[in-house]
Write a protein that holds these residues in place. Structure first.
Motif, PDB file in Angstrom:
ATOM      1  N   LEU A 141       4.484 102.236  -5.521  1.00  0.00           N
ATOM      2  CA  LEU A 141       5.865 102.716  -5.464  1.00  0.00           C
ATOM      3  C   LEU A 141       6.865 101.600  -5.676  1.00  0.00           C
ATOM      4  O   LEU A 141       7.999 101.838  -6.071  1.00  0.00           O
ATOM      5  N   LEU A 151       1.667 104.573  -2.668  1.00  0.00           N
ATOM      6  CA  LEU A 151       1.454 105.976  -2.339  1.00  0.00           C
ATOM      7  C   LEU A 151      -0.053 106.170  -2.258  1.00  0.00           C
ATOM      8  O   LEU A 151      -0.788 105.854  -3.203  1.00  0.00           O
ATOM      9  N   HIS A 160      -0.463 112.986   1.586  1.00  0.00           N
ATOM     10  CA  HIS A 160       0.030 111.741   1.029  1.00  0.00           C
ATOM     11  C   HIS A 160       0.823 110.968   2.085  1.00  0.00           C
ATOM     12  O   HIS A 160       1.573 111.551   2.869  1.00  0.00           O
ATOM     13  N   VAL A 161       0.646 109.659   2.074  1.00  0.00           N
ATOM     14  CA  VAL A 161       1.395 108.760   2.937  1.00  0.00           C
ATOM     15  C   VAL A 161       1.822 107.564   2.110  1.00  0.00           C
ATOM     16  O   VAL A 161       1.398 107.388   0.964  1.00  0.00           O
ATOM     17  N   VAL A 162       2.684 106.737   2.721  1.00  0.00           N
ATOM     18  CA  VAL A 162       3.112 105.497   2.085  1.00  0.00           C
ATOM     19  C   VAL A 162       2.619 104.340   2.930  1.00  0.00           C
ATOM     20  O   VAL A 162       2.795 104.335   4.158  1.00  0.00           O
ATOM     21  N   GLU A 205       5.459 108.368   6.531  1.00  0.00           N
ATOM     22  CA  GLU A 205       5.529 109.681   5.891  1.00  0.00           C
ATOM     23  C   GLU A 205       5.992 109.506   4.449  1.00  0.00           C
ATOM     24  O   GLU A 205       6.860 108.689   4.155  1.00  0.00           O
ATOM     25  N   TYR A 206       5.435 110.307   3.544  1.00  0.00           N
ATOM     26  CA  TYR A 206       5.876 110.267   2.158  1.00  0.00           C
ATOM     27  C   TYR A 206       6.980 111.307   1.973  1.00  0.00           C
ATOM     28  O   TYR A 206       6.794 112.503   2.257  1.00  0.00           O
TER      29      TYR A 206
END
Length: 706
Positions: A141, A151, A160-162, A205-206
């Motif tokens: 990202l 990501l 999906h998470v960051v 959280e994405y």
């Protein structure tokens, strides 16, 4: 019964001596939870006996109709960014040596061959990269000097998470504060899900969205509302002793949120890769210089919430840059707001809390939405100034004084020479009427001697004693840059009948609190006193358009419009002001008088038929009686005279003022004026047979009507 809390014990009972009967050890000491950082209480400030007020500083959000927000893909497109160097290892399972690392300060190669086993690698692709055994990386990202943001797909949570890489010094803070970070719950803060020692990384959280920016269709108030939301997030964060330290457009994610009311345009503060505790000592190491205070600023030695507020000021300037060059309502106030937020020459002048910043930003939003197409006008109490009951109408809100008619001198044609029908409020009257400042909710607690000195200065202003007021202000010991000092300087200058110096002082106040309307009203009054009608009209119009409840702005706008020859605009201002209950009667009287007022000079034409009809209808609806009604009727009748030259009816109207005269001398003067305005008597003569001027009956003919 107390049980053992050691994780390797089955929870045995604790005996009388404090030991576990199962593991024969004392229970583990519970870590002492650090008390949460206290929410800063507003200081009492430098008030003058007026109660402290703290209205909702986020009220600007309620003035903006939410857009749907930008459409964004659920998953961002694949990035060309290579894998961060700390994740570059030889793809040979038997080798796994670090590869592609930089040396001597230079970047490492993203593609090449392992120096140990010769296996080729290409880290421009992310295939196969897994972090901590559960996060399958799919995209880069972004990456910077302090690490990359990925990501990833979380195998455990199936979402999906960051993953945000942390600088080493930030990692210590994140490790110590991981529980506090995970417990953060705010609508405008990205959810922090956990901390991974590998890397180390924060797991966030994405939020599928785009960085905050100004699109072609974005209204200014929408962008400013996002600024208020970020300030809410910072207020929440700062109250918990944490600083974000990297507020910038890329770290404010704009997204479309679904709600029962439909899609909503929202933002979230993301990327806590530079987070630190407020109490941490030592200089900053992770921040973006473009959006941070300059090197050498006090915020670099010991960062405070002011660091984040400065960064948000720079962020809003970047986002709203294209809107700052226009002349639309509110843009000048916005420019002043951002100048204060990012003042590098006088750091003490900057905002000290998110609530203080939001109060002024909400005030700017109120000025922006008052214009087309929203036309939303909101009357609300100020956080910094008390109420202003005196409308300072300058005589417009009452009938012309009876003394004007007593002193009137008629000319040969019946026109009257009288004092001006109204006037600008005097400097001393303005100084006494302008509201007292409240206790600044965000100012440091000032000594009682300071508050007493300011109260004495204010009292001296009201008593028209500028010298005493000046001495009291000097004794207060306020810093020259503080808006309170400038406000009192302006009042003292007015009491000393120096509107030019007062305008200079009030300009400094407006620059400090551009979301407030009272300083702009004060500037309008000073401009009117100085004969700067265009400047006065601009200030009065901005205040009156934002909230017509400020009666002094409405009456001031009516005065300067009439003096500029705009009778229609002047009457319209009074009619609009009459919709405010507090000023209804005075404004309706002003509308009647403005319709028929006659001024010297060529700027204003004699009232026309429509003006006369409007004035008569307005008078009938007022329901006045006594001296006020007689005075307005006389003024209307004089306007009729200038239009139709009906001297007899003008004489009757002035004679009707007589019963309301307070003294016999004034009564006689009014009757004399009425008689002098009556049409002259004309005698008709018919010559008799004897050639004389007598009629045959020997009498005079009746007077002829004019």
């Amino acid at each position: 019964m107390t049980r053992c809390n050691r994780p390797d014990c089955g929870g045995g009972a604790i005996d009388e001596q404090g030991f576990c009967e199962t593991c024969d050890r004392r229970p583990a000491e519970r870590p002492r939870a650090e008390p949460p950082a206290p929410v800063p209480r507003p200081g009492r400030g430098a008030g003058v006996g007026v109660a402290q007020v703290r209205p909702d500083p986020w009220y600007g959000l309620g003035l903006v109709e939410s857009d749907q927000g930008p459409p964004v893909p659920e998953v961002p497109p694949r990035s060309a960014e290579p894998v961060a160097e700390e994740h570059r290892f030889c793809p040979n399972p038997a080798c796994r040596q670090p590869v592609g690392r930089g040396r001597g300060g230079g970047p490492g190669r993203a593609a090449g061959f392992c120096a140990e086993c010769g296996t080729g690698f290409d880290f421009t692709q992310l295939d196969g990269l897994t972090i901590a055994g559960r996060y399958d990386v799919e995209r880069v990202l972004g990456s910077g000097a302090y690490g990359a943001a990925y990501l990833a797909h979380d195998r455990n949570l199936a979402t999906h998470v960051v993953l945000k890489a942390l600088h080493s010094s930030v990692a210590r803070t994140a490790l110590h504060e991981r529980d506090a970070l995970v417990e953060l719950r705010h609508d405008s803060i990205v959810r922090i899900l956990g901390y991974e020692p590998e890397g180390p990384h924060l797991v966030l959280e994405y939020v599928p969205g785009v960085p905050l920016s100004a699109g072609d269709g974005d209204r200014l108030e929408t962008l400013l509302a996002h600024g208020v939301r970020v300030l809410q997030a910072l207020d929440y964060l700062h109250a918990r002793g944490l600083l974000h330290c990297d507020v910038k457009p890329l770290n404010i994610m704009r997204f479309r949120e679904l709600s029962p009311a439909g899609p909503q345009d929202r933002v979230r503060l993301i990327d806590f890769g530079a987070v630190r505790r407020h109490k941490d000592e030592g200089p900053l190491v992770a921040y973006t210089p473009r959006f941070a205070p300059p090197e050498g600023d006090p915020e670099h030695r010991r960062p405070t919430p002011g660091f984040d507020l400065f960064s948000l000021g720079r962020t809003l300037h970047e986002v709203c840059r294209s809107r700052l060059d226009g002349s639309a309502p509110g843009t000048e106030s916005l420019a002043l707001l951002l100048e204060r937020a990012t003042d590098t020459e006088r750091p003490a002048r900057r905002f000290v809390s998110a609530r203080q910043f939001a109060e002024q930003l909400s005030g700017v939003i109120r000025q922006v939405v008052a214009a087309a197409p929203a036309h939303r006008q909101v009357a609300r109490p100020s956080a910094l100034f008390g109420s202003m009951p005196d409308a300072l109408h300058g005589g417009l809100g009452t009938a012309r004084p009876l003394a004007h008619w007593v002193e009137a001198r008629p000319g040969e044609d019946g026109t009257l020479t009288m004092p001006a029908p109204f006037s600008s409020p005097g400097p001393g009257d303005i100084a006494a009427a302008l509201p007292a400042p409240l206790s600044d909710p965000d100012a440091p607690d000032m000594a009682g001697s300071t508050r007493r000195a300011l109260a004495e200065s204010r009292l001296a202003v009201r008593r028209r004693d500028p010298q005493l007021a000046e001495r009291a202000l000097a004794a207060a010991g306020l810093p020259d840059w503080h808006w309170l000092h400038a406000w009192y300087r302006g009042l003292i200058a007015l009491a000393d009948e120096d509107p030019a110096s007062a305008a200079t002082a009030f300009t400094a106040v407006r620059e400090a609190v551009p979301g407030e309307l009272i300083p702009q009203l004060a500037l309008g009054l000073c401009a009117e006193l100085r004969g700067l009608r265009d400047t006065a009209r601009a200030h009065y119009g901005a205040v009156f358009d934002t909230t017509p409840a400020v009666g002094a702005a409405g009456f001031g706008l009516a005065r300067v419009r009439l003096l500029a020859g705009d009778r229609t605009g002047a009457v319209a201002a009074a009619v609009r002001l009459a919709q405010e209950f507090r000023h209804e009667r005075e404004a309706r009287v002003a509308a009647v008088r403005l319709s028929v007022t006659v001024l010297d000079g060529p700027a204003l034409a004699v009232p026309g038929g429509d003006d006369l009809e409007r004035a008569g209808a307005g008078l009938d609806g007022l329901g006045l009686d006594g001296a006020a009604a007689a005075g307005l009727r006389a003024e209307i009748r004089y306007a009729h005279f200038l239009h139709h030259r009906d001297r007899e009816r003008l004489s009757e109207a002035i004679r009707g003022l007589g019963p309301h005269a307070p003294t016999e001398r004034e009564y006689v003067a009014l009757v004399d004026l009425a008689n002098r305005l009556r049409p002259p008597l004309r005698w008709g003569w018919r010559a008799g047979r004897d050639g004389t001027g007598r009629s045959r009956a020997g009498g005079a003919s009746r007077p002829l009507s004019s």
